[in-house]
Design a protein around this motif. Structure first.
Motif, PDB file in Angstrom:
ATOM      1  N   TYR A  33       0.847  -1.199   0.000  1.00  0.00           N
ATOM      2  CA  TYR A  33       0.000   0.000   0.000  1.00  0.00           C
ATOM      3  C   TYR A  33       0.879   1.245   0.000  1.00  0.00           C
ATOM      4  N   SER A  36       2.483   1.724  -3.401  1.00  0.00           N
ATOM      5  CA  SER A  36       1.507   2.150  -4.402  1.00  0.00           C
ATOM      6  C   SER A  36       1.061   3.591  -4.195  1.00  0.00           C
ATOM      7  N   GLU A  37       0.740   3.955  -2.943  1.00  0.00           N
ATOM      8  CA  GLU A  37       0.118   5.247  -2.669  1.00  0.00           C
ATOM      9  C   GLU A  37       1.091   6.301  -2.143  1.00  0.00           C
ATOM     10  N   HIS A  40       0.459   5.753   4.146  1.00  0.00           N
ATOM     11  CA  HIS A  40      -0.385   4.707   4.714  1.00  0.00           C
ATOM     12  C   HIS A  40      -1.365   5.360   5.679  1.00  0.00           C
TER      13      HIS A  40
END
Length: 235
Positions: A33, A36-37, A40
């Motif tokens: 995550y 990807s982003e 968190h």
């Protein structure tokens, strides 16, 4: 992983997170995550950032520090040059890894089924982003079902492997550019071509509908004229 984020976001010392086979996979979703982003939502408590240890910063500043300091390395073994089932599942689940990695030191000849699986996941997520009501296809491993996404996935995998195999013999300099990242670039090109093709078809359909409307209007006019002529002929 949370400790690594805190260390990277609170100091000026580079932090290395080394992931290899046998690692605790329970934390993998959190790591993926973040990759990807770029952040968190739950690992870091925003209230803790207001302390002097962090310099009283907000979440955006904290993660900018993290990006500057943290380095994540995956050391994943292959089986005599072949992509293992665990690797196939990893990249099928997290296809963005191929794009996010800044350096891939080893790249073997992947099986077409693996590339097709990665392509299928990528294309289905693309469709889902365009249309929230899009329902994911079933039977991704059955090309005879006529699934358009599966067929395009198989085609993309074939093109990539042909470029890799032929390039090694004929164009070794260009072959170095045929890598996991370029495979996702290839899929992106297909999605752009699809959008343009659909747009072109829509434009042509609008033109045809306009022509049919004109024809219908002319038919109505001719029918009216014919009725008037018939009336005059009876006088």
């Amino acid at each position: 992983f949370r400790s690594a984020l805190i260390e990277a976001g609170s100091g000026n010392t580079p932090v290395l997170l080394f992931i290899e086979n046998g690692w605790d996979l329970s934390v993998l979703p959190d790591i993926m995550y973040f990759i990807s982003e770029g952040s968190h939502p739950t690992l870091i408590d925003p209230s803790h950032l207001n302390s002097s240890s962090y310099g009283n910063v907000n979440m955006d500043v904290f993660y900018k520090r993290v990006h500057a300091q943290i380095h994540i390395i995956f050391s994943l073994d292959t089986d005599n040059g072949l992509v293992t089932e665990s690797l196939s599942e990893l990249f099928a689940t997290y296809p963005f890894l191929l794009k996010k990695c800044t350096s891939i030191d080893y790249y073997s000849l992947w099986a077409s089924e693996t590339l097709s699986e990665i392509a299928f996941t990528f294309l289905e997520r693309h469709e889902k982003q365009k249309n929230p009501d899009y329902k994911k296809s079933e039977g991704r491993s059955t090309p005879e079902s006529g699934n358009p996404t599966k067929m395009l996935s198989d085609f993309a995998a074939g093109v990539h492997l042909i470029a890799l195999q032929e390039g090694e013999a004929e164009l070794p300099d260009i072959c170095s550019f045929v890598n996991p990242s370029s495979f996702l670039d290839l899929l992106h090109v297909y999605t752009v071509m699809e959008e343009r093709f659909k747009s072109d078809l829509t434009s042509r359909l609008d033109i045809l509908n306009s022509v049919f409307l004109k024809i219908s209007q002319v038919e109505n006019i001719l029918e009216t004229k014919k009725s008037k002529l018939d009336s005059l002929a009876q006088i």
